[in-house]
Design a protein around this motif. Structure first.
Motif, PDB file in Angstrom:
ATOM      1  N   PRO A 100       9.956  48.823  62.776  1.00  0.00           N
ATOM      2  CA  PRO A 100       9.668  49.845  61.772  1.00  0.00           C
ATOM      3  C   PRO A 100       8.183  50.201  61.756  1.00  0.00           C
ATOM      4  N   THR A 147       1.335  48.676  58.070  1.00  0.00           N
ATOM      5  CA  THR A 147       0.797  47.856  56.978  1.00  0.00           C
ATOM      6  C   THR A 147       0.255  46.529  57.525  1.00  0.00           C
ATOM      7  N   GLY A 158      11.642  47.623  53.456  1.00  0.00           N
ATOM      8  CA  GLY A 158      10.344  48.298  53.483  1.00  0.00           C
ATOM      9  C   GLY A 158       9.498  47.988  52.261  1.00  0.00           C
ATOM     10  N   THR A 215      13.233  51.835  56.002  1.00  0.00           N
ATOM     11  CA  THR A 215      12.057  51.235  55.352  1.00  0.00           C
ATOM     12  C   THR A 215      11.119  52.293  54.772  1.00  0.00           C
ATOM     13  N   LEU A 252       6.337  51.640  59.526  1.00  0.00           N
ATOM     14  CA  LEU A 252       5.604  51.317  58.306  1.00  0.00           C
ATOM     15  C   LEU A 252       5.180  49.843  58.305  1.00  0.00           C
ATOM     16  N   GLY A 253       6.049  48.984  58.847  1.00  0.00           N
ATOM     17  CA  GLY A 253       5.725  47.561  58.915  1.00  0.00           C
ATOM     18  C   GLY A 253       4.542  47.315  59.828  1.00  0.00           C
ATOM     19  N   SER A 291      10.754  53.098  50.965  1.00  0.00           N
ATOM     20  CA  SER A 291       9.961  52.264  50.051  1.00  0.00           C
ATOM     21  C   SER A 291       8.717  53.010  49.561  1.00  0.00           C
ATOM     22  N   PHE A 308       6.849  45.718  52.906  1.00  0.00           N
ATOM     23  CA  PHE A 308       5.646  46.283  53.545  1.00  0.00           C
ATOM     24  C   PHE A 308       4.683  46.821  52.493  1.00  0.00           C
TER      25      PHE A 308
END
Lengths: 231, 216
Positions: A73, A79, B164, B153, A75-76, B156, B167
């Motif tokens: 992912p 971040t 998500g 995700t 976004l993971g 989120s 995160f």
């Protein structure tokens, strides 16, 4: 419908077009991030993809890596890098480069690798060096597939550059995150419309470029080629 | 590991919430795309424009779509339904192409044979076309599944709970273990669903193995 009126009002408000954080400024940042990331990713991915395609070995690894990358992912990754590198453009740029590499690599590898072996043998027989084969036989024939990979990479980067605004003060995503925080639906929806418009315009440009490329590379033997493909 | 053991309850809740977004979206994508793909494949003039239209859908960035869907469908910005709709849109965009390819690859001779032995168009679809199309359909569905699990995700960011959330929460509070947990679990969910679909594909097409086991 009032939400859309608010968005329209935001998009037409002259204030949003001037000063710090204006639409033109965010737009320019977004494009700059996208182009910069694509350039770095292309410098890394294209030579490797061409090499693997030309040697016709190691392709399995590319396919597996590209598939695995799809499961990660964005976004993971963003971040995690944000926590490691800190607030600013560093984290999103690294995350975006990592994202852009698989489609570019796959495009270059499968484009070069799909060249007809008979064509390469013919080139070798008339005395072309390996480098000449890559440059004047394989690359021109593979151009549509390589550009196709560039198209996927570009769309992914343009879309994901929106998330850059989560860890950095840059790009069109700023409008979305600012709108979410202040519950300003005009800015939120207006910003979303801008990102979507940019992505669709870029996609249309690629579609047009591919049409031209396809016509050029298939012009001499278009009928024979299309028959081959339908099998 | 310490963070994970202390917060295992939250993590399990988010994992279940994630599955509750991804699984319905994957199933809906299949149910919507198969008939549309079959129709697009059957009408030659429709195939090009239909595939071009879904290509445009696929080009739309996800975060903006999470914001536009509520204003179009009237679902809440933080509602799970919004996420399911967004994920289904992308799933259908990928799956229609696979479905059109899957039905396009059914041999003409099989179709003709089915007609000759008396299948109606309806029974031919269920008895001949669909079973032959299964391997390509499953291949397409596996692509949809992996990208849906990853895309879920993004919700989120607008407040829709999923893995998500680990995160965004981990980033805001500076907890690396939380973000890593989210990353690892998202990949695990994607891999497990992929294995399930691969197994389902094999179970649905026993004839593809018959030559190896000697039953043929």
């Amino acid at each position: 419908m009032s939400l859309w009126n608010e968005a329209l009002a935001w998009l037409l408000d002259p204030v949003t077009y001037t000063g710090e954080g204006s639409i033109p400024q965010r737009f320019a940042q977004h494009i700059a991030i996208t182009l910069g990331v694509l350039a770095v990713a292309a410098v890394i991915a294209l030579p490797i993809g061409v090499l693997i395609g030309h040697r016709r070995s190691g392709g399995g690894v590319v396919v597996v890596l590209a598939g695995a990358a799809r499961a990660i992912p964005t976004l993971g990754l963003l971040t995690l890098l944000g926590l490691g590198i800190g607030i600013g453009l560093g984290a999103p740029v690294v995350a975006l480069v990592i994202l852009a590499i698989p489609p570019l690599l796959t495009g270059a590898y499968s484009g070069i690798g799909s060249t007809d072996p008979a064509t390469i043998d013919a080139a070798r027989a008339i005395g072309l060096s390996e480098w000449q084969i890559v440059r004047s036989v394989e690359l021109p024939l593979a151009a549509p597939i390589i550009v196709g990979g560039l198209r996927s990479a570009t769309l992914q980067v343009v879309a994901t550059a929106t998330l850059a605004a989560y860890t950095a003060d840059a790009g069109l995503g700023r409008f979305i995150f600012a709108g979410l925080k202040t519950r300003d639906y005009g800015e939120l929806i207006g910003g979303s419309v801008l990102v979507i418009a940019l992505a669709l315009v870029l996609d249309a440009c690629f579609a047009l470029a591919l049409r031209v490329l396809n016509r050029r590379s298939h012009a001499p033997s278009s009928t024979a080629r299309s028959e081959e493909r339908s099998i | 590991m310490k963070w994970l053991t202390q917060n295992i309850g939250t993590v399990v809740d988010l994992l279940l919430a994630h599955l509750a977004l991804a699984v319905p979206a994957i199933v809906l994508s299949l149910l919507i795309a198969v008939p549309l793909g079959r129709i697009a494949q059957g009408q030659k003039w429709l195939r090009g424009p239909a595939l071009a239209a879904v290509g445009v859908l696929y080009a739309i960035p996800s975060l903006p779509l999470f914001i536009l869907v509520p204003s179009i469908f009237g679902t809440g910005l933080r509602s799970p339904a919004t996420a399911v709709i967004v994920l289904t849109v992308y799933g259908v965009a990928v799956m229609i192409r696979s479905a059109a390819d899957a039905f396009g690859a059914v041999p003409e001779s099989s179709l003709a044979a089915a007609v000759a032995v008396g299948y109606s168009p309806w029974t031919r679809f269920w008895g001949v076309e669909l079973p032959i199309a299964v391997p390509v359909l499953i291949a397409g569905l596996r692509v949809v599944s992996v990208s849906t699990v990853s895309l879920a995700t993004i919700g989120s960011l607008t407040g829709i709970s999923s893995l998500g959330t680990l995160f965004t929460d981990g980033f805001q509070r500076g907890i690396v273990a939380e973000v890593v947990t989210g990353l690892a679990l998202t990949v695990v969910v994607a891999v497990v669903l992929d294995l399930v679909l691969a197994g389902l594909g094999r179970a649905l097409t026993p004839w593809t193995r018959s030559s190896q086991t000697g039953r043929a």
